[in-house]
Design an enzyme around this catalytic site. Structure first.
Site, PDB file in Angstrom:
ATOM      1  N   ASP A  98      24.655 -96.007 -13.912  1.00  0.00           N
ATOM      2  CA  ASP A  98      24.266 -94.593 -13.928  1.00  0.00           C
ATOM      3  C   ASP A  98      23.280 -94.191 -12.851  1.00  0.00           C
ATOM      4  O   ASP A  98      22.585 -93.191 -12.993  1.00  0.00           O
ATOM      5  CB  ASP A  98      23.661 -94.292 -15.302  1.00  0.00           C
ATOM      6  CG  ASP A  98      22.518 -95.240 -15.647  1.00  0.00           C
ATOM      7  OD1 ASP A  98      21.935 -95.826 -14.718  1.00  0.00           O
ATOM      8  OD2 ASP A  98      22.217 -95.400 -16.842  1.00  0.00           O
ATOM      9  N   GLU A 120      30.049-101.102 -16.980  1.00  0.00           N
ATOM     10  CA  GLU A 120      29.074-100.509 -17.916  1.00  0.00           C
ATOM     11  C   GLU A 120      29.413 -99.036 -18.156  1.00  0.00           C
ATOM     12  O   GLU A 120      28.572 -98.141 -18.038  1.00  0.00           O
ATOM     13  CB  GLU A 120      27.628-100.666 -17.418  1.00  0.00           C
ATOM     14  CG  GLU A 120      26.598-100.465 -18.522  1.00  0.00           C
ATOM     15  CD  GLU A 120      25.165-100.666 -18.050  1.00  0.00           C
ATOM     16  OE1 GLU A 120      24.733-101.829 -17.945  1.00  0.00           O
ATOM     17  OE2 GLU A 120      24.475 -99.669 -17.781  1.00  0.00           O
ATOM     18  N   GLU A 134      20.253 -89.917 -15.003  1.00  0.00           N
ATOM     19  CA  GLU A 134      21.238 -90.962 -15.309  1.00  0.00           C
ATOM     20  C   GLU A 134      22.346 -90.506 -16.259  1.00  0.00           C
ATOM     21  O   GLU A 134      23.495 -90.922 -16.120  1.00  0.00           O
ATOM     22  CB  GLU A 134      20.538 -92.205 -15.884  1.00  0.00           C
ATOM     23  CG  GLU A 134      19.709 -92.981 -14.867  1.00  0.00           C
ATOM     24  CD  GLU A 134      18.307 -92.423 -14.647  1.00  0.00           C
ATOM     25  OE1 GLU A 134      17.929 -91.432 -15.328  1.00  0.00           O
ATOM     26  OE2 GLU A 134      17.582 -92.957 -13.799  1.00  0.00           O
ATOM     27  N   ARG A 209      12.202 -91.468 -14.016  1.00  0.00           N
ATOM     28  CA  ARG A 209      11.836 -90.250 -13.285  1.00  0.00           C
ATOM     29  C   ARG A 209      11.269 -89.179 -14.209  1.00  0.00           C
ATOM     30  O   ARG A 209      10.300 -88.505 -13.875  1.00  0.00           O
ATOM     31  CB  ARG A 209      13.083 -89.699 -12.586  1.00  0.00           C
ATOM     32  CG  ARG A 209      13.071 -89.846 -11.086  1.00  0.00           C
ATOM     33  CD  ARG A 209      14.305 -89.182 -10.474  1.00  0.00           C
ATOM     34  NE  ARG A 209      14.182 -89.080  -9.033  1.00  0.00           N
ATOM     35  CZ  ARG A 209      14.325 -90.094  -8.197  1.00  0.00           C
ATOM     36  NH1 ARG A 209      14.586 -91.304  -8.643  1.00  0.00           N
ATOM     37  NH2 ARG A 209      14.191 -89.900  -6.893  1.00  0.00           N
TER      38      ARG A 209
HETATM   39  C1  UD1 Z   1      16.315 -95.903  -9.656  1.00  0.00           C
HETATM   40  C2  UD1 Z   1      17.443 -95.213 -10.434  1.00  0.00           C
HETATM   41  C3  UD1 Z   1      17.264 -95.453 -11.928  1.00  0.00           C
HETATM   42  C4  UD1 Z   1      17.084 -96.922 -12.241  1.00  0.00           C
HETATM   43  C5  UD1 Z   1      15.965 -97.498 -11.389  1.00  0.00           C
HETATM   44  C6  UD1 Z   1      15.840 -98.975 -11.603  1.00  0.00           C
HETATM   45  C7  UD1 Z   1      18.320 -93.100  -9.590  1.00  0.00           C
HETATM   46  C8  UD1 Z   1      18.094 -91.648  -9.419  1.00  0.00           C
HETATM   47  N1  UD1 Z   1      17.351 -93.786 -10.206  1.00  0.00           N
HETATM   48  O1  UD1 Z   1      15.117 -95.224 -10.014  1.00  0.00           O
HETATM   49  O2  UD1 Z   1      18.402 -94.968 -12.596  1.00  0.00           O
HETATM   50  O3  UD1 Z   1      16.752 -97.046 -13.600  1.00  0.00           O
HETATM   51  O4  UD1 Z   1      16.262 -97.255 -10.001  1.00  0.00           O
HETATM   52  O5  UD1 Z   1      14.626 -99.489 -11.140  1.00  0.00           O
HETATM   53  O6  UD1 Z   1      19.342 -93.610  -9.159  1.00  0.00           O
HETATM   54  N2  UD1 Z   1      10.657 -98.277  -3.956  1.00  0.00           N
HETATM   55  C9  UD1 Z   1      10.208 -99.219  -3.031  1.00  0.00           C
HETATM   56  N3  UD1 Z   1      10.889-100.417  -2.953  1.00  0.00           N
HETATM   57  C10 UD1 Z   1      11.942-100.723  -3.726  1.00  0.00           C
HETATM   58  C11 UD1 Z   1      12.371 -99.775  -4.679  1.00  0.00           C
HETATM   59  C12 UD1 Z   1      11.721 -98.551  -4.768  1.00  0.00           C
HETATM   60  O7  UD1 Z   1       9.268 -98.984  -2.309  1.00  0.00           O
HETATM   61  O8  UD1 Z   1      12.494-101.816  -3.591  1.00  0.00           O
HETATM   62  C13 UD1 Z   1       9.944 -96.970  -4.058  1.00  0.00           C
HETATM   63  C14 UD1 Z   1      10.278 -96.014  -2.906  1.00  0.00           C
HETATM   64  O9  UD1 Z   1       9.129 -95.322  -2.535  1.00  0.00           O
HETATM   65  C15 UD1 Z   1      11.289 -95.056  -3.551  1.00  0.00           C
HETATM   66  C16 UD1 Z   1      10.759 -94.991  -4.979  1.00  0.00           C
HETATM   67  O10 UD1 Z   1      10.321 -96.315  -5.266  1.00  0.00           O
HETATM   68  O11 UD1 Z   1      11.312 -93.798  -2.914  1.00  0.00           O
HETATM   69  C17 UD1 Z   1      11.757 -94.530  -6.016  1.00  0.00           C
HETATM   70  O12 UD1 Z   1      12.994 -95.241  -5.929  1.00  0.00           O
HETATM   71  P1  UD1 Z   1      14.340 -94.560  -6.494  1.00  0.00           P
HETATM   72  O13 UD1 Z   1      15.466 -95.512  -6.346  1.00  0.00           O
HETATM   73  O14 UD1 Z   1      14.517 -93.203  -5.913  1.00  0.00           O
HETATM   74  O15 UD1 Z   1      14.020 -94.317  -8.024  1.00  0.00           O
HETATM   75  P2  UD1 Z   1      13.786 -95.361  -9.203  1.00  0.00           P
HETATM   76  O16 UD1 Z   1      12.754 -94.777 -10.097  1.00  0.00           O
HETATM   77  O17 UD1 Z   1      13.593 -96.710  -8.657  1.00  0.00           O
END
Ligand code: UD1
Ligand code: UDP
Length: 364
Positions: A98, A120, A134, A209
């Site tokens: 998702d 899934e 999601e 989020r």
């Molecule tokens: C994402 C998914 C969520 C999932 C989660 C798992 C979406 C909208 N959200 O949310 O469904 O549950 O991943 O963890 O698809 N960042 C880093 N390094 C990383 C990963 C993230 O620095 O390896 C930071 C970055 O600043 C990035 C922020 O985290 O902009 C958010 O990452 P993002 O993938 O947009 O959202 P998640 O909350 O991780």
């Protein structure tokens, strides 16, 4: 040459649940040509998983930016995939769960009329804003999917209720449980677990989020208050890399010496930390699937769950994000041994560790 299967994923949990399938498909070269494309929606947290499973992507879009929005992720994945799909011409594209990577990849496949297999499939809260985005993503992927790999009977039923054709739905178990079968080890040791030994270990994660901002502050404040009243507890919080999560956590939990905030753990370590913990507090999806198998009580800091099987099994309890409710439920679980016993019976509602084999067999 066998069927060309392209797997597209981009975040930590997708990787944890897709890598076992990648390796299963690759072990059958006569039947499948396997192409792995990562969007890089996550960077460090994705690379950790690829390393553990020894998966080398054929394509990496490396899209991650600090503070990325849903628009950024969707637009970048969509435009880059158009190009790659036209070069690779896969027979089927597999996406997982998702995330926005999954949604945009399914949409790109649909635009080029490439069949989508949804790993899934069928999880639902039926509240489009919870979890956000999601619930929309998973419903949208299911609209365009050709093959539904549902982890449980309940997820199959959700798909049938929406009119999806029964002959395109297979109950396979969750591929995340495939990984769990190999990671939890007798005699596992880690310096952080040594630090916590002799205490009741509380394991914390949070990243949703819709919980960013005030809900997350409330969650952390409630956890700290309970722990301050319970000197027998120590907590470990392997923190998500999102700077917004980190700022809230350090503000509310910093300077408390019985709670350690550490970098994200590799999945092998995280599973062993789960196995060593007394209680888990989280808003994660995947952890709700792994905990029942380990018989670890989870307080789910969300208003809804798409994992009712774990609630029915007794392992999961939804506590929302209201600090008073979290305070009460967390205190009760520490103080009431009967409630604790009730929530710590192991069960396996999410599979037997052979989901990837089943999916490969169906694709073949
Ligand atoms: C994402 C998914 C969520 C999932 C989660 C798992 C979406 C909208 N959200 O949310 O469904 O549950 O991943 O963890 O698809 N960042 C880093 N390094 C990383 C990963 C993230 O620095 O390896 C930071 C970055 O600043 C990035 C922020 O985290 O902009 C958010 O990452 P993002 O993938 O947009 O959202 P998640 O909350 O991780
Ligand atoms: N996980 C991990 N290291 C950590 C925290 C979690 O490997 O430090 C694993 C966990 O075992 C589960 C997955 O990451 O398999 C859950 O990912 P996350 O909570 O980021 O996403 P969600 O499942 O909520 O989409």
């Amino acid at each position: 040459m066998g069927k060309k299967v392209m797997l597209v994923f981009g975040t930590r949990p997708e990787a944890i649940k897709m890598c076992p399938l990648v390796n299963e498909l690759k072990s059958r070269p006569g039947e499948f040509e396997t192409v792995v494309c990562v969007t890089g929606q996550h960077r460090e947290m994705l690379e950790q998983v690829l390393r553990v499973f020894d998966v080398e992507p054929d394509y990496d879009f490396a899209i991650m930016r600090d503070g990325q929005t849903l628009f950024d992720i969707t637009a970048m994945v969509l435009s880059k995939l158009e190009y790659i799909f036209k070069i690779e011409k896969p027979d089927v594209v597999l996406v997982h769960g998702d995330t926005t990577t999954s949604f945009a990849s399914a949409l790109a496949s649909f635009y080029l009329q490439i069949p989508v297999g949804h790993v899934e499939a069928g999880l639902r809260t039926r509240d489009i804003y919870s979890p956000w985005p999601e619930e929309f993503n998973r419903q949208a992927v299911d609209i365009v999917s050709e093959y539904y790999f549902a982890p449980t009977e309940m997820s199959r039923q959700n798909l049938l209720d929406e009119g999806k054709p029964g002959e395109k739905i297979w109950v396979t178990g969750n591929t995340g449980i495939d990984a769990l079968e190999t990671t939890v080890r007798e005699g596992y040791a880690h310096p952080v677990l040594d630090w916590a030994s002799g205490s009741r270990l509380i394991l914390i994660t949070a990243h949703r989020r819709e919980n960013l901002g005030e809900p997350m502050h409330r969650m952390f404040r409630a956890i700290r208050r309970v722990m301050e009243e319970h000197p027998e507890t120590k907590a470990v919080y392997p923190i998500h890399m999102n700077p917004a999560v980190r700022a809230a956590a350090y503000e509310e939990l910093g300077g408390f010496d019985r709670l350690k905030i550490i970098d994200p753990l590799e999945v092998l370590d995280f599973h062993n930390f789960m196995a060593a913990s007394h209680i888990i507090l989280t808003d994660s999806g995947g952890i709700q699937e792994e905990a029942p198998g380990l018989g670890k009580p989870v307080l789910v800091m969300r208003d809804t769950t798409e994992r009712p099987e774990g609630v029915a099994a007794g392992t999961l309890k939804l506590v929302g994000t209201d600090d008073r409710v979290i305070y009460e439920e967390f205190s009760k679980l520490l103080d009431d041994s009967r409630e604790y016993e009730r929530m710590s019976r192991a069960s396996n509602p999410y599979g037997d560790g052979h989901a990837s084999e089943r999916i490969a067999e169906i694709l073949a």
